[in-house]
Scaffold this active site. Structure first.
Site, PDB file in Angstrom:
ATOM      1  N   TYR A 181       0.755  -1.241  -0.073  1.00  0.00           N
ATOM      2  CA  TYR A 181      -0.007  -0.051  -0.058  1.00  0.00           C
ATOM      3  C   TYR A 181       0.820   1.329  -0.230  1.00  0.00           C
ATOM      4  CZ  TYR A 181      -4.119  -3.030   1.071  1.00  0.00           C
ATOM      5  OH  TYR A 181      -5.068  -3.623   1.103  1.00  0.00           O
ATOM      6  N   LYS A 232       3.387 -15.431   2.549  1.00  0.00           N
ATOM      7  CA  LYS A 232       3.276 -15.989   1.213  1.00  0.00           C
ATOM      8  C   LYS A 232       4.823 -16.240   0.694  1.00  0.00           C
ATOM      9  CE  LYS A 232       0.931 -17.737  -2.222  1.00  0.00           C
ATOM     10  NZ  LYS A 232       0.251 -19.037  -2.161  1.00  0.00           N
ATOM     11  N   ASP A 264      -3.286 -18.195   1.359  1.00  0.00           N
ATOM     12  CA  ASP A 264      -4.484 -18.752   0.718  1.00  0.00           C
ATOM     13  C   ASP A 264      -5.197 -19.804   1.887  1.00  0.00           C
ATOM     14  OD1 ASP A 264      -1.945 -19.917   0.324  1.00  0.00           O
ATOM     15  OD2 ASP A 264      -2.296 -20.615  -1.750  1.00  0.00           O
ATOM     16  N   ASP A 288      -5.567  -6.596   5.712  1.00  0.00           N
ATOM     17  CA  ASP A 288      -6.834  -6.172   5.097  1.00  0.00           C
ATOM     18  C   ASP A 288      -7.863  -7.136   4.903  1.00  0.00           C
ATOM     19  OD1 ASP A 288      -8.343  -4.199   4.358  1.00  0.00           O
ATOM     20  OD2 ASP A 288      -7.285  -3.334   2.720  1.00  0.00           O
ATOM     21  N   ASP A 292     -11.201  -8.700   7.445  1.00  0.00           N
ATOM     22  CA  ASP A 292     -12.681  -8.491   6.935  1.00  0.00           C
ATOM     23  C   ASP A 292     -13.345  -9.879   6.911  1.00  0.00           C
ATOM     24  OD1 ASP A 292     -12.668  -5.688   6.726  1.00  0.00           O
ATOM     25  OD2 ASP A 292     -12.707  -5.642   4.472  1.00  0.00           O
TER      26      ASP A 292
END
Length: 405
Positions: A181, A232, A264, A288, A292
Site C-alpha cells: 500500500y 506467502k 491462501d 486487510d 474483513d
C-alpha cells in the site's frame, strides 16, 4: 452494513468472551491524563465523524465515553474535526492540516467512517480514503488490532454453521503502514509496446517486521498463547524475510506457540475451522483481507471495533464498517462497533480498564435485553434504531451489576 441471517429467538445472558476480559495490551506507551481542578484525570480526544453514518455513531459513542469516564473519575475535552469526504467538501482536501495537528495533539482519536459514492470518481489524491491513509502515516500508527468474537446471543447471525462459529474468539494484528500500500516504486506508465502498465511494490524492512511481530507476540501472550504468522513465503521475497524475522523473535517468547501459514490456506481455514486461531499476525494487504473475512464470522461488521496504535503517540480507534451512505441519516446504523471502539480507546489508548469495562458490560446488557439494529435483527428480538440502541447502552453504563450475571 451486512444483513444478518437467522438469530436465536430465546434471549439468554451473555458470558463475556475472552476478548473483553483478558488484557491484550501490547507494549505501547499509553497516554497519561492530566489532573484537572476537580481532581479528575483529563484527556483530550479528537473526534473525526467523517462521512455517511459516521456522525451518527460518533455522537452516540461520545456520550457513552463521557458517561463511563465520569463514573471513573475521568474528564474528556473533545475537539471535532473534518476528515474524508466531509473535509473535501469543506476545504478541498481529505485531511486538512488542522485536522492532523489536532489528532497529533490529542491523547486519542475516535473516528467514525470515511468515504461515499459522491467522491468515487475523484482522483486518487482527492479520494476520502486517501485522508485515512495520510492520517495513519501522520500519526505513525503501525499496528492494527481487530478482534473478532462470536457472542453467544449472535452465534446464529453468522453465515457459518453454529458448530463452526460458536466460541470463535480471535485477534488479527495487521501491519498498517508498510507493504504494497505504501511501497515505492508505484504508478501507471506506458511500456515500449505502447501498453499501459500498473505496478506496485511489496516491501518490508526488518525493523518494520520486528515491531509488528513483537506486538503480536505480546498480544498472544496475554490471550491464549498461540500466534499464527500469515505470509506467502513460497512466492514472495518480502514474505521470506517476514517469516525469517518472526521465527527469530519467537526465541524471546518461549511461552507463545508460533505457527506459520500461507495466506491462501489461512483464508480457507478461517471459514473451515476459525476456532483454531487465537492471534494472527500478517502484513498490510493480507491483514486487510483476512480481518474483513474474520469479521463476517461474527455475523455483522456493525459489531466490531478496531485500534491502530503507534509506539508513543495517540492511537486511532474506529469501527471496521464503512460509511454506509445508503442508510446515512435514517437512524438505521448499528452504533455498537463505534461504542466498542471507544472502549478500546480507553483500554489500549489510555489504560483506563475500569471505564472500558463499563462500556463493554453496557453493550452486552443491551444485547441481553434483546435489542437489535437491522443488521443483526431476527424474529424474537426487538428492532431498534441507532439512537434507541445508543440510549439503552448509555442507561446501562452506570449499572454496577455485570452484564454477564
Amino acid at each position: 452494513m451486512a444483513a444478518a441471517t437467522t438469530l436465536q429467538t430465546n434471549i439468554r445472558p451473555i458470558k463475556i468472551p475472552t476478548t473483553f476480559t483478558k488484557q491484550t495490551i501490547a507494549p505501547f506507551r499509553v497516554r497519561c491524563g492530566v489532573a484537572s481542578s476537580s481532581g479528575k484525570k483529563r484527556y483530550n480526544i479528537t473526534l473525526l465523524p467523517g462521512d455517511g453514518i459516521g456522525p451518527e455513531v460518533i455522537s452516540i459513542a461520545k456520550n457513552v465515553l463521557q458517561q463511563a469516564g465520569s463514573l471513573e473519575g475521568l474528564e474528556f475535552s473533545f475537539k471535532e474535526m473534518a476528515v474524508g469526504g466531509a473535509a473535501l467538501d469543506l476545504v478541498g482536501v481529505p485531511l486538512p492540516e488542522e485536522t492532523l495537528t489536532a489528532a497529533k495533539e490529542a491523547d486519542a482519536v475516535l473516528l467514525g467512517a470515511i468515504g461515499g459514492y459522491k467522491w468515487d470518481k475523484n482522483e486518487k489524491h482527492l479520494k476520502p480514503e486517501t485522508g485515512l491513509l495520510q492520517l495513519r502515516a501522520g500519526l505513525k500508527v503501525f499496528a492494527n488490532l481487530r478482534p473478532a468474537t462470536v457472542l453467544p446471543q449472535l452465534v446464529d447471525a453468522s453465515t457459518l454453521k453454529r458448530e463452526v462459529a460458536e466460541g470463535v474468539d480471535l485477534m488479527v494484528v495487521r501491519e498498517l503502514t508498510g507493504g504494497i500500500y505504501f511501497g515505492q516504486p508505484r504508478g501507471i506508465k506506458t511500456n515500449e509496446n505502447g501498453e499501459e502498465v500498473g505496478f506496485n511494490t511489496e516491501v518490508y524492512a526488518a525493523h518494520e517486521i520486528d515491531r509488528i511481530a513483537r506486538v503480536a507476540f505480546e498480544t498472544a501472550r496475554k490471550r491464549r498463547g498461540k500466534l499464527c504468522s500469515v505470509d506467502k513465503a513460497n512466492v514472495l521475497e518480502a514474505s521470506i524475510l517476514w517469516r525469517k524475522r518472526v521465527t527469530a523473535l519467537a526465541a524471546e517468547y518461549p511461552d507463545v506457540e508460533l505457527s506459520h501459514m500461507y495466506v491462501d490456506n489461512a483464508a480457507m481455514q478461517l471459514v473451515r475451522d476459525p476456532k483454531q486461531f487465537d492471534t494472527i499476525v500478517t502484513n498490510n494487504i493480507f491483514g486487510d483481507i483476512l480481518s474483513d473475512e474474520a469479521s463476517m464470522i461474527t455475523g455483522s461488521i456493525g459489531m466490531l471495533p478496531s485500534a491502530s496504535l503507534s509506539d508513543s503517540g495517540p492511537g486511532v480507534f474506529e469501527p471496521i464498517h464503512g460509511s454506509a451512505p445508503d442508510i446515512a441519516g435514517q437512524d438505521k446504523a448499528n452504533p455498537l462497533a463505534t461504542i466498542l471502539s471507544a472502549a478500546m480507546l480507553l483500554k489500549y489508548g489510555l489504560g483506563e480498564e475500569k471505564a472500558a469495562k463499563r462500556i463493554e458490560d453496557a453493550v452486552l446488557a443491551a444485547l441481553n435485553k434483546g435489542l437489535r439494529t437491522g443488521d443483526i435483527h431476527s424474529a424474537g428480538t426487538k428492532l431498534v434504531g441507532c439512537k434507541e440502541m445508543g440510549e439503552e447502552v448509555l442507561k446501562s453504563v452506570d449499572s454496577q451489576v455485570p452484564a454477564s450475571v
